[in-house]
Design a protein around this motif. Sequence first.
Motif, PDB file in Angstrom:
ATOM      1  N   TRP A  12       0.838  -1.190   0.000  1.00 31.00           N
ATOM      2  CA  TRP A  12       0.000   0.000   0.000  1.00 31.00           C
ATOM      3  C   TRP A  12       0.877   1.246   0.000  1.00 31.00           C
ATOM      4  O   TRP A  12       1.906   1.295   0.689  1.00 31.00           O
ATOM      5  CB  TRP A  12      -0.903   0.016   1.236  1.00 31.00           C
ATOM      6  N   PHE A  13       0.423   2.238  -0.753  1.00 30.66           N
ATOM      7  CA  PHE A  13       0.996   3.564  -0.756  1.00 30.66           C
ATOM      8  C   PHE A  13      -0.120   4.542  -0.389  1.00 30.66           C
ATOM      9  O   PHE A  13      -1.298   4.189  -0.400  1.00 30.66           O
ATOM     10  CB  PHE A  13       1.536   3.920  -2.146  1.00 30.66           C
TER      11      PHE A  13
ATOM     12  N   VAL B 257      -5.310   9.480   0.073  1.00 30.71           N
ATOM     13  CA  VAL B 257      -5.806   8.438  -0.826  1.00 30.71           C
ATOM     14  C   VAL B 257      -4.824   7.274  -0.738  1.00 30.71           C
ATOM     15  O   VAL B 257      -3.613   7.471  -0.901  1.00 30.71           O
ATOM     16  CB  VAL B 257      -5.925   8.942  -2.272  1.00 30.71           C
ATOM     17  N   TYR B 258      -5.339   6.101  -0.470  1.00 28.36           N
ATOM     18  CA  TYR B 258      -4.519   4.901  -0.310  1.00 28.36           C
ATOM     19  C   TYR B 258      -4.609   4.055  -1.569  1.00 28.36           C
ATOM     20  O   TYR B 258      -5.714   3.798  -2.080  1.00 28.36           O
ATOM     21  CB  TYR B 258      -4.979   4.110   0.907  1.00 28.36           C
ATOM     22  N   TYR B 259      -3.439   3.602  -2.038  1.00 31.11           N
ATOM     23  CA  TYR B 259      -3.341   2.829  -3.267  1.00 31.11           C
ATOM     24  C   TYR B 259      -2.742   1.458  -2.982  1.00 31.11           C
ATOM     25  O   TYR B 259      -1.708   1.349  -2.314  1.00 31.11           O
ATOM     26  CB  TYR B 259      -2.448   3.533  -4.279  1.00 31.11           C
ATOM     27  N   CYS B 260      -3.355   0.453  -3.541  1.00 30.37           N
ATOM     28  CA  CYS B 260      -2.799  -0.891  -3.526  1.00 30.37           C
ATOM     29  C   CYS B 260      -1.914  -1.054  -4.762  1.00 30.37           C
ATOM     30  O   CYS B 260      -2.219  -0.500  -5.828  1.00 30.37           O
ATOM     31  CB  CYS B 260      -3.947  -1.888  -3.549  1.00 30.37           C
TER      32      CYS B 260
ATOM     33  N   GLY C  60      -7.139   3.637  -6.078  1.00 31.06           N
ATOM     34  CA  GLY C  60      -7.063   4.476  -4.891  1.00 31.06           C
ATOM     35  C   GLY C  60      -8.381   4.559  -4.147  1.00 31.06           C
ATOM     36  O   GLY C  60      -9.458   4.471  -4.748  1.00 31.06           O
ATOM     37  N   ILE C  61      -8.265   4.716  -2.821  1.00 31.20           N
ATOM     38  CA  ILE C  61      -9.457   4.848  -1.999  1.00 31.20           C
ATOM     39  C   ILE C  61      -9.182   5.879  -0.911  1.00 31.20           C
ATOM     40  O   ILE C  61      -8.094   5.929  -0.334  1.00 31.20           O
ATOM     41  CB  ILE C  61      -9.860   3.475  -1.393  1.00 31.20           C
ATOM     42  N   GLN C  62     -10.160   6.713  -0.641  1.00 35.39           N
ATOM     43  CA  GLN C  62      -9.993   7.811   0.295  1.00 35.39           C
ATOM     44  C   GLN C  62     -10.147   7.347   1.737  1.00 35.39           C
ATOM     45  O   GLN C  62     -11.096   6.623   2.081  1.00 35.39           O
ATOM     46  CB  GLN C  62     -11.021   8.910   0.013  1.00 35.39           C
TER      47      GLN C  62
END
Length: 120
Positions: free
Chosen positions: A36-37, A92-95, A113-115
Motif C-alpha cells: 500500500w501507498f 488516498v490509499y493505493y494498492c 485508490g481509496i480515500q
Amino acid sequence: EVQFVESGGGLVQPGGSLNLSCETSGFVFIEYAVGWFRQAPGKEREFVASITRQGGNKYHNMSVRGRFTITRDTGTTAYLHMNNLKVEDTAVYYCAVDVANNQLRQPDYWGQGIQVTVSS
C-alpha cells in the motif's frame, strides 16, 4: 485484464480503525509482493507497507509501525488493518504489486485508490 477493487475506506475519528481490502484479478497474485501507498493533498505519494509473496516478511513505514498491519490471503486479496488513526493519516490509499521487489520499488500494477479521512 488486470483489475483491483479497493474497499474499506471512509471517514473515521482520530483513534479509530479502518480495514482496507484490495481484491485483485487478471494476474497471478502469488507471484507478486503486494503493498500500500498513500498520497495526501499537496504531498508526494509515499510507501506505507508491503508483504512478500508467501507472507513471510512485512515492511512498514516508520510512521505507521505499531498501528498498521498488512496481510494477504492465499487467494487474491491484500489487506491493510489500520488502528489508532491520526489526522495525518488522511490520504488516498493505493494498492500495488511488484513482481521483482518486496518493498515495491517499481510496482507493476496499481489500484485506483481509496480515500481515508481522519477527522473529528
